[in-house]
Write a protein that holds these residues in place. Structure first.
Motif, PDB file in Angstrom:
ATOM      1  N   SER A  34       1.142   0.697   0.123  1.00  0.00           N
ATOM      2  CA  SER A  34       1.791  -0.513   0.586  1.00  0.00           C
ATOM      3  C   SER A  34       2.728  -0.207   1.741  1.00  0.00           C
ATOM      4  N   MET A  35       3.047  -1.224   2.531  1.00  0.00           N
ATOM      5  CA  MET A  35       4.006  -1.083   3.620  1.00  0.00           C
ATOM      6  C   MET A  35       4.539  -2.453   4.010  1.00  0.00           C
ATOM      7  N   ILE A  36       5.677  -2.430   4.691  1.00  0.00           N
ATOM      8  CA  ILE A  36       6.241  -3.639   5.295  1.00  0.00           C
ATOM      9  C   ILE A  36       6.303  -3.403   6.795  1.00  0.00           C
ATOM     10  N   LYS A  37       5.873  -4.383   7.567  1.00  0.00           N
ATOM     11  CA  LYS A  37       6.023  -4.343   9.024  1.00  0.00           C
ATOM     12  C   LYS A  37       7.005  -5.432   9.420  1.00  0.00           C
ATOM     13  N   VAL A  38       8.016  -5.050  10.219  1.00  0.00           N
ATOM     14  CA  VAL A  38       9.065  -5.969  10.654  1.00  0.00           C
ATOM     15  C   VAL A  38       9.019  -6.075  12.168  1.00  0.00           C
ATOM     16  N   ALA A  39       9.068  -7.305  12.686  1.00  0.00           N
ATOM     17  CA  ALA A  39       9.038  -7.537  14.130  1.00  0.00           C
ATOM     18  C   ALA A  39       9.889  -8.759  14.469  1.00  0.00           C
ATOM     19  N   LYS A  40      10.242  -8.887  15.734  1.00  0.00           N
ATOM     20  CA  LYS A  40      11.030 -10.043  16.171  1.00  0.00           C
ATOM     21  C   LYS A  40      10.206 -11.321  16.029  1.00  0.00           C
ATOM     22  N   TYR A  41       8.932 -11.240  16.331  1.00  0.00           N
ATOM     23  CA  TYR A  41       8.017 -12.362  16.157  1.00  0.00           C
ATOM     24  C   TYR A  41       6.621 -11.782  15.953  1.00  0.00           C
ATOM     25  N   TYR A  42       5.724 -12.572  15.400  1.00  0.00           N
ATOM     26  CA  TYR A  42       4.374 -12.091  15.126  1.00  0.00           C
ATOM     27  C   TYR A  42       3.704 -11.648  16.415  1.00  0.00           C
ATOM     28  N   GLY A  43       3.162 -10.427  16.400  1.00  0.00           N
ATOM     29  CA  GLY A  43       2.489  -9.884  17.571  1.00  0.00           C
ATOM     30  C   GLY A  43       3.369  -9.001  18.428  1.00  0.00           C
ATOM     31  N   SER A  44       4.679  -8.985  18.186  1.00  0.00           N
ATOM     32  CA  SER A  44       5.558  -8.119  18.975  1.00  0.00           C
ATOM     33  C   SER A  44       5.615  -6.721  18.346  1.00  0.00           C
ATOM     34  N   THR A  45       6.233  -5.796  19.033  1.00  0.00           N
ATOM     35  CA  THR A  45       6.373  -4.429  18.534  1.00  0.00           C
ATOM     36  C   THR A  45       7.073  -4.452  17.179  1.00  0.00           C
ATOM     37  N   SER A  46       6.554  -3.673  16.247  1.00  0.00           N
ATOM     38  CA  SER A  46       7.105  -3.697  14.890  1.00  0.00           C
ATOM     39  C   SER A  46       7.539  -2.310  14.440  1.00  0.00           C
ATOM     40  N   VAL A  47       8.368  -2.295  13.407  1.00  0.00           N
ATOM     41  CA  VAL A  47       8.702  -1.056  12.709  1.00  0.00           C
ATOM     42  C   VAL A  47       8.014  -1.122  11.357  1.00  0.00           C
ATOM     43  N   THR A  48       7.621   0.032  10.837  1.00  0.00           N
ATOM     44  CA  THR A  48       6.913   0.104   9.564  1.00  0.00           C
ATOM     45  C   THR A  48       7.772   0.786   8.521  1.00  0.00           C
ATOM     46  N   ILE A  49       7.881   0.163   7.374  1.00  0.00           N
ATOM     47  CA  ILE A  49       8.617   0.723   6.240  1.00  0.00           C
ATOM     48  C   ILE A  49       7.588   1.018   5.152  1.00  0.00           C
ATOM     49  N   PRO A  50       7.378   2.291   4.847  1.00  0.00           N
ATOM     50  CA  PRO A  50       6.357   2.630   3.845  1.00  0.00           C
ATOM     51  C   PRO A  50       6.792   2.251   2.435  1.00  0.00           C
ATOM     52  N   GLY A  51       5.810   1.925   1.619  1.00  0.00           N
ATOM     53  CA  GLY A  51       6.066   1.661   0.210  1.00  0.00           C
ATOM     54  C   GLY A  51       5.834   2.915  -0.610  1.00  0.00           C
ATOM     55  N   VAL A  52       6.667   3.103  -1.625  1.00  0.00           N
ATOM     56  CA  VAL A  52       6.543   4.259  -2.518  1.00  0.00           C
ATOM     57  C   VAL A  52       6.225   3.736  -3.913  1.00  0.00           C
ATOM     58  N   ILE A  53       5.118   4.232  -4.475  1.00  0.00           N
ATOM     59  CA  ILE A  53       4.697   3.833  -5.816  1.00  0.00           C
ATOM     60  C   ILE A  53       4.860   5.044  -6.719  1.00  0.00           C
ATOM     61  N   ASN A  54       5.996   5.106  -7.435  1.00  0.00           N
ATOM     62  CA  ASN A  54       6.286   6.275  -8.265  1.00  0.00           C
ATOM     63  C   ASN A  54       5.604   6.228  -9.624  1.00  0.00           C
ATOM     64  N   SER A  55       5.470   5.052 -10.173  1.00  0.00           N
ATOM     65  CA  SER A  55       4.864   4.893 -11.491  1.00  0.00           C
ATOM     66  C   SER A  55       3.891   3.723 -11.419  1.00  0.00           C
ATOM     67  N   PRO A  56       2.626   3.993 -11.069  1.00  0.00           N
ATOM     68  CA  PRO A  56       1.666   2.933 -10.744  1.00  0.00           C
ATOM     69  C   PRO A  56       1.495   1.843 -11.801  1.00  0.00           C
ATOM     70  N   THR A  57       1.588   2.180 -13.077  1.00  0.00           N
ATOM     71  CA  THR A  57       1.315   1.181 -14.110  1.00  0.00           C
ATOM     72  C   THR A  57       2.434   0.158 -14.273  1.00  0.00           C
ATOM     73  N   THR A  58       3.591   0.387 -13.643  1.00  0.00           N
ATOM     74  CA  THR A  58       4.702  -0.568 -13.748  1.00  0.00           C
ATOM     75  C   THR A  58       4.590  -1.701 -12.742  1.00  0.00           C
ATOM     76  N   GLY A  59       3.727  -1.565 -11.722  1.00  0.00           N
ATOM     77  CA  GLY A  59       3.587  -2.594 -10.707  1.00  0.00           C
ATOM     78  C   GLY A  59       4.702  -2.620  -9.684  1.00  0.00           C
ATOM     79  N   MET A  60       5.618  -1.653  -9.751  1.00  0.00           N
ATOM     80  CA  MET A  60       6.797  -1.646  -8.888  1.00  0.00           C
ATOM     81  C   MET A  60       6.573  -0.787  -7.643  1.00  0.00           C
ATOM     82  N   VAL A  61       6.943  -1.354  -6.486  1.00  0.00           N
ATOM     83  CA  VAL A  61       6.891  -0.626  -5.222  1.00  0.00           C
ATOM     84  C   VAL A  61       8.289  -0.630  -4.627  1.00  0.00           C
TER      85      VAL A  61
END
Length: 105
Positions: A34-61
């Protein structure tokens, strides 16, 4: 579904999301990414925040980033897209929303 995320400029970022299946049970995230991409507006340059899944069966990222992720971003309103990929790297969920970057005090 859309939601607003708040972050403080020049501070570390931590956001956690619980993914549920259609029956409202935690989704088994084995072999998911999983990841989150953040930008000023859709289509503009974005930063990516990776998701970490430590315990997959909990559904938590956990999405975590150092304060430097905001280094080129001024406080204000941004848009984000949160992606969830399955084992074959297909997008299985996308959530779009607003990210408000608050000035640090």
């Amino acid at each position: 579904m859309s939601e607003t995320i708040y972050a403080v400029n020049k501070e570390n970022f931590i956001y956690r999301h619980l993914y549920l299946d259609d029956n409202r049970y935690p989704l088994d995230l084995s072999n998911y990414t999983s990841m989150i991409k953040v930008a000023k507006y859709y289509g503009s340059t974005s930063v990516t925040i990776p998701g970490v899944i430590n315990s997959p069966t909990t559904g938590m990222v956990s999405y975590e980033a150092l304060a430097s992720i905001w280094s080129n971003m001024l406080p204000g309103a941004y848009v984000y897209s949160r992606y969830l990929y399955n084992a074959t790297n297909n997008v299985v969920a996308v959530v779009n929303g607003d990210l408000i970057l608050i000035p640090a005090v």
